[in-house]
Write a protein that holds these residues in place. Structure first.
Motif: not given
Ligand SMILES: [Mn+2]
Length: 359
Positions: A20-24, A89-95, A110-114, A116-123
């Motif tokens: 699913q191309n998830l980093d974390i 927060s230290k993973y803020d550039k990841m998906s 809070i997650l959206e602020q860290i 951004t919504s494009e990098k958050i996936f329902f998993s």
């Protein structure tokens, strides 16, 4: 003793993350956290990256988590100054994958602020799919929980009689199961007698059982966090011809499904095997729920066996087979077994008799 299963489970989850191309992956659902770690507490999180596994908890559980830990988790203490979100927060550039049904709106913001919504996936489906197939240690626990439920049923039959309330029956059954090693119940015991037996989920009430009643008992317990689930309907004192015939229709429908269920059958097909027998007997309208559901760390989990679900049964799934007929304001019958799907068919974990018992 550490179970080696946890490492295998984590690596399988990582494979699914990669797909699913998830980093974390941010794990917040209690059953999923337990599945990965064997640890339970009122405040802890699991975070998986492609290489590392983190368990984050507060002072109250930190030592317990450290002692429990044996599968390569790094345990991290969180408090008001170093929250789980500071850690993320230290993973803020990841998906990031989240468990969408187990996160509050507050946490999501809070997650959206860290991230951004494009990098958050329902998993959450990652765990739903992974937990469909039970490993041998899971089946061992479920089998034990089913044995205890069978034991409670055979024992309660010696105690049930006119004059007893549904609640008294439920309390006795609970104590039988707990004395036999169950840690808790899978759900509040359903004990529905007389016209209440027409309620598919009639929790035990103060109603006193009477001669001529049908009594439906639906119950289960937990062993090592794994659930069992079974149902039997018995007659008090006597049973009318109509009741006997409805009972036998449900029994035949269940047996037909048990005979045919095996890997490769679709969940809707399995449902249809039982439903067509109930339809033919003229009670199609009275079977208003699906044939069954998966059982594991949760008493209701995937897959669902129902007319609208089109997944396929596979070896290692644990499901219930539980047709029923409910005639409003009159009476109802349900018979439920818990089965493991094997290579060629099933291994039925519920062994209680299914001939109509009149007590
Ligand atoms: Mn059930």
């Amino acid at each position: 003793m550490c179970s080696p299963d946890f490492e295998k489970r984590i690596s399988e989850i990582r494979r699914r993350m990669e797909k699913q191309n998830l980093d974390i992956l941010f794990v917040t659902k209690p059953e999923d956290k337990y599945y990965l770690s064997g640890f339970e507490s009122s405040n802890f999180y699991i975070v998986l990256t492609d290489k590392s596994s983190y368990m984050l908890t507060d002072f109250r559980y930190f030592e317990a988590a450290r002692k429990k830990n044996c599968q390569g988790f790094e345990i991290i203490k969180v408090d008001s100054k170093h929250s789980i979100f500071d850690f993320l927060s230290k993973y803020d550039k990841m998906s990031i994958g989240i468990e969408e049904k187990h996160l509050t709106a507050d946490e999501f913001k809070i997650l959206e602020q860290i991230f951004t919504s494009e990098k958050i996936f329902f998993s959450q489906n990652i765990f739903e799919e992974q937990r469909l197939i039970k490993d041998s240690s899971e089946i061992r626990s479920i089998r034990k929980a089913a044995e205890i439920a069978d034991y409670a049923f055979s024992n309660i039959l010696k105690h049930i009689g006119p004059g007893m309330s549904e609640r008294e029956i439920a309390i006795k059954m609970e104590s039988f199961m707990k004395k036999e090693g169950a840690s808790r119940l899978s759900f509040d015991i359903i004990a529905a007698s007389g016209e209440r037996s027409a309620l598919p989920h009639g929790l035990a009430s103060e109603r006193i059982i009477q001669k001529g009643d049908f009594l439906t008992l639906d119950f289960g317990c937990m062993v090592d966090h794994y659930c069992s689930d079974m149902t039997r309907t018995v007659a008090i004192g006597k049973a009318s011809d109509e009741k006997k015939s409805v009972y036998n229709t449900v029994k035949d429908a269940q047996q037909a499904a048990l005979d045919k269920v095996k890997p490769g059958i679709s969940t809707s097909e399995a449902d249809k095997i039982a439903r067509s027998i109930i339809d033919r007997a003229g009670y199609g309208e009275c079977f208003g729920h699906g044939l069954g559901h998966g059982v594991g760390l949760e008493v209701h989990e995937a897959p669902r066996l129902s007319p609208s679900c089109h997944s396929y049964l596979r070896e290692g799934m644990v499901v219930t087979v539980e047709p029923g007929i409910y005639i409003a304001d009159s009476f109802g019958v349900r018979i439920e077994d818990l089965v493991v799907i094997t290579q060629n068919g099933i291994d039925n974990l519920t062994t209680s008799n299914k001939e109509l018992i009149i007590i």
